[in-house]
Design an enzyme around this catalytic site. Structure first.
Site, PDB file in Angstrom:
ATOM      1  N   LYS A  35     -17.884  -0.933   6.035  1.00  0.00           N
ATOM      2  CA  LYS A  35     -18.262  -2.000   5.111  1.00  0.00           C
ATOM      3  C   LYS A  35     -19.779  -2.027   4.892  1.00  0.00           C
ATOM      4  CE  LYS A  35     -17.318  -6.808   3.973  1.00  0.00           C
ATOM      5  NZ  LYS A  35     -16.524  -8.002   4.266  1.00  0.00           N
TER       6      LYS A  35
ATOM      7  N   PHE B 258     -11.924  -7.201  14.060  1.00  0.00           N
ATOM      8  CA  PHE B 258     -10.845  -7.689  13.205  1.00  0.00           C
ATOM      9  C   PHE B 258     -10.446  -6.610  12.190  1.00  0.00           C
ATOM     10  CE2 PHE B 258      -9.575  -9.877   9.209  1.00  0.00           C
ATOM     11  CZ  PHE B 258      -8.342 -10.318   9.657  1.00  0.00           C
ATOM     12  N   GLN B 259      -9.183  -6.331  12.114  1.00  0.00           N
ATOM     13  CA  GLN B 259      -8.606  -5.327  11.196  1.00  0.00           C
ATOM     14  C   GLN B 259      -9.221  -3.948  11.386  1.00  0.00           C
ATOM     15  OE1 GLN B 259      -8.449  -7.080   7.195  1.00  0.00           O
ATOM     16  NE2 GLN B 259      -6.360  -7.732   7.665  1.00  0.00           N
TER      17      GLN B 259
ATOM     18  N   MET C  26      23.725   9.353   2.929  1.00  0.00           N
ATOM     19  CA  MET C  26      23.536  10.657   3.554  1.00  0.00           C
ATOM     20  C   MET C  26      23.812  10.574   5.059  1.00  0.00           C
ATOM     21  SD  MET C  26      22.969  13.772   3.217  1.00  0.00           S
ATOM     22  CE  MET C  26      22.062  14.449   1.844  1.00  0.00           C
TER      23      MET C  26
ATOM     24  N   GLU D 192       0.823  -1.218   0.000  1.00  0.00           N
ATOM     25  CA  GLU D 192       0.000   0.000   0.000  1.00  0.00           C
ATOM     26  C   GLU D 192       0.854   1.264   0.000  1.00  0.00           C
ATOM     27  OE1 GLU D 192      -0.557  -2.576   1.984  1.00  0.00           O
ATOM     28  OE2 GLU D 192      -2.652  -3.209   1.746  1.00  0.00           O
TER      29      GLU D 192
END
Ligand code: FAD
Ligand code: TPP
Length: 579
Positions: free
Chosen positions: A164, A114-115, A478, A52
């Site tokens: 959802k 969940f999630q 760097m 993602e």
């Protein structure tokens, strides 16, 4: 005509109506209802990325290459939190982005379902605005509002989190466009004429003016107005990292990039000036250095579309709130209306001296190994100013800013404010999808490349032939440079050991269905770049194996004054701070 459909179908229909053609994302449980109608859309292409974070940076690259809003999509919980870095990045760099996330069913919110992750709470401080939708009826209007907010005024990321059950419920799609409900949101674009006249007066009266040009000038599409204004007044110009290309590097009035790794002439132009005309800039600490000693002799005119930026870091004597295109056009008219003309001859003498005495340069290595700056110079010369370049974060990013040479606005796309390693490859993918006609090069470090190179699989599978130049110094360069300069050369955890070819970037490229090339000697640089330019059907990765001790110069050490700029290691101060 109104039509019955699910919230998910309404989401896809709304995306089509606002003109979305590309969405980068990964499906999962909570967002799954949306992926079903997306499967049928002939207008919206969904690009299945490998992480993602890649979706978010790709959307940023797409947005910056096209000027449109970039769109990414993820499921709830870890899918959404993986978008946090690109959302923060887009917030810092004012990139128009809409991130759409699935959320657990509204009845389960707050139960550690969940999630479940409170992504609107998490992203509250890093979004221009965010929405949590729990009713299907709200989806079309909210999508319209999200795109409006992301793309108007100061651009930025907007999160739309949809439960959802809202995606699954039935709704009626409204006549398009639905009425937006944003009564408090009215970005100001027209500057105040009194402030413009005041600025014009200071400009003609000043002896040492400088145009401090930032990302806002490019975002306003005001490069032509800037050129006219600069040539009309004869004032020197500096362009920040976010504005490279907004004023041509080859123009004789261009002093270069200011800041920590800016040119002596650009840092000097700000530091010694008596009038800074800041256009779409943030007076960022990488540019000002120690704020209390920044440009001690200067009055400040500061134009920005976001009133919160004005006088945030440095007091503005003439604050101008407005869109840079309108601001600069009105400044042109106001300066023309002044009977006097500025006399900057002495100022030019000083700055021309800086430019001639302290040009950007670098040392070659006696052992014949490759100097990374040389790779940049040759890339710029061979690939040319019409290409788009993205960069990761680190030394290679600074060398890309210094040595490629930008002539056109928006041709250098990088992560400035957040400094997000891993930006280059997915941003290049998004840029190439937005502008398939353009040659797109990702300039990456070997450290950065290992954070997001999995999107090469996406590029190979989706037919996105980007070109990647990995500047492989075997180190987190760097950070190593700071260890060299400030930590007694104690190289704690910066050796990536990629010199042992783990991973072998050529083999890695091949494993991803790309062409992999390696270049280790200066005499092979041109031929390798030209070979990469000839391959246009698959992505190409060049592993440029460079010397690990190359450093980025000039440098103003973090937290110190611009008066302490060092042109090279162990060199005396460039100027007298009392001057
Ligand atoms: C390793 C590293 C080193 C760096 N070194 C340097 C360096 O040496 N020099 C340097 O310059 N930067 C450097 N940076 C980048 C630095 O951190 C900042 O991101 C950068 O200086 C900010 O650029 P900016 O002021 O142009 O503002 P941006 O972040 O581009 O902000 C744009 C401004 O314009 C405004 N704006 C947007 N749209 C409009 C519009 N239409 N009209 C008017 N205003 C508008 C916005 O409100 C905002 O205030 C470095 C970054 C990294 C990661
Ligand atoms: C995600 C993230 N983690 C850590 C850092 C701190 N950091 C800045 S530059 C840098 C090294 C980058 O190494 P590399 O990609 O090899 O580029 P180089 O500097 O060698 O050109 C690190 C670790 C960062 N900017 N971003």
């Amino acid at each position: 005509m109104t039509e019955q459909m699910t919230g998910a179908q309404a989401l896809v229909r709304a995306l089509e109506h606002v003109g979305v053609d590309t969405v980068f994302g990964i499906p999962g449980g909570a967002i799954l209802p949306a992926y079903d109608p997306l499967y049928d859309s002939v207008k919206v292409r969904h690009v299945l990325v490998r992480h993602e974070q890649g979706a978010g940076h790709a959307a940023q690259g797409y947005a910056q290459a096209t000027g449109k809003v970039g769109v990414c999509m993820a499921t709830s919980g870890p899918g959404a939190t993986n978008l946090v870095t690109p959302i923060a990045d887009a917030y810092m760099d004012s990139v128009p982005l809409v991130a759409i996330t699935g959320q657990v069913a509204s009845g389960a919110i707050g139960t550690d379902a969940f999630q479940e992750a409170d992504i609107s709470g998490i992203t509250m401080p890093i979004t221009k605005h965010n929405f949590l939708i729990t009713h299907a009826d709200d989806i079309p209007r909210t999508i319209l509002e999200a795109f409006h907010i992301a793309s108007t005024g100061r651009p930025g990321p907007v999160l739309v989190d949809i439960s959802k059950d809202a995606l699954q419920a039935t709704t009626t799609f409204p006549n398009w466009p639905p009425a937006m409900q944003l009564p408090g949101y009215r970005p100001v674009t027209r500057p105040h004429s009194k402030q413009i006249r005041e600025a014009a007066k200071l400009i003609v009266e000043s002896k040492r003016p400088v145009l401090y040009v930032g990302g806002g000038v490019h975002k306003a599409g005001a490069a032509p107005q800037l050129l006219e204004f600069a040539e009309l007044t004869g004032i020197p110009v500096v362009t920040t990292l976010m504005a490279r290309g907004t004023f041509p590097d080859s123009h004789p009035q261009h002093m270069g990039m200011p800041g920590m790794h800016g040119s002596v002439s650009a840092v000097g132009a700000l530091q010694k000036s008596d009038l800074i005309i800041g256009l779409g800039v943030r007076f960022d600490d990488r540019v000002t250095g120690e704020l209390s000693s920044f440009a001690p002799f200067a009055k400040v005119v500061h134009a920005d579309i976001d009133p919160a930026e004005i006088s945030k870091n440095r007091h503005a004597d003439v604050p101008i709130v407005g869109d840079c295109k309108e601001v600069i056009a009105e400044l042109v008219a106001a300066v023309r209306a002044e009977e006097r003309k500025g006399d900057y001859a002495e100022w030019w003498n000083l700055l021309s001296g800086y430019k001639a005495t302290y040009p950007l340069g670098y040392d070659e290595f006696e052992d014949g190994s490759l100097a990374p700056q040389y790779v940049m110079e040759r890339l710029g010369a061979i690939v040319g100013p019409d290409a788009l370049y993205t960069a990761g974060v680190g030394q290679h990013q600074m060398w890309a800013a210094q040595f490629i040479g930008y002539e056109k606005p928006g041709t250098f796309i990088n992560s400035g404010g957040a400094g997000t390693m891993g930006f280059a490859v997915p941003a290049a993918m998004g840029a190439k999808m937005g502008r398939p006609d353009a040659v797109v090069w990702a300039i990456d470090g070997d450290g950065c490349f290992q954070m997001t190179n999995q999107e090469l699989a996406t590029c190979a599978l989706e037919g996105v032939p980007i070109k990647v130049a990995v500047i492989n110094n075997g180190n987190l360069g760097m950070v190593r440079q700071w260890q060299t300069l400030f930590y007694n050369e104690r190289y704690s955890n910066t050796d990536l050991q990629t010199v042992r070819r783990i991973p072998d970037f050529v083999k890695l490229a091949e494993a991803y269905g790309c062409v992999g090339l390696r270049c280790e000697r200066p005499e092979d640089v041109d031929a390798t770049i030209k070979k990469a330019m000839e391959i246009n059907d698959v992505p190409v990765v060049i592993d440029f194996v460079v010397h690990q001790d190359a450093m980025v110069w000039p440098m103003v050490a973090a937290g110190t004054s611009n008066d302490d700029i060092k042109y090279a290691r162990d060199m005396a101060p460039v100027w007298d701070s009392e001057e």
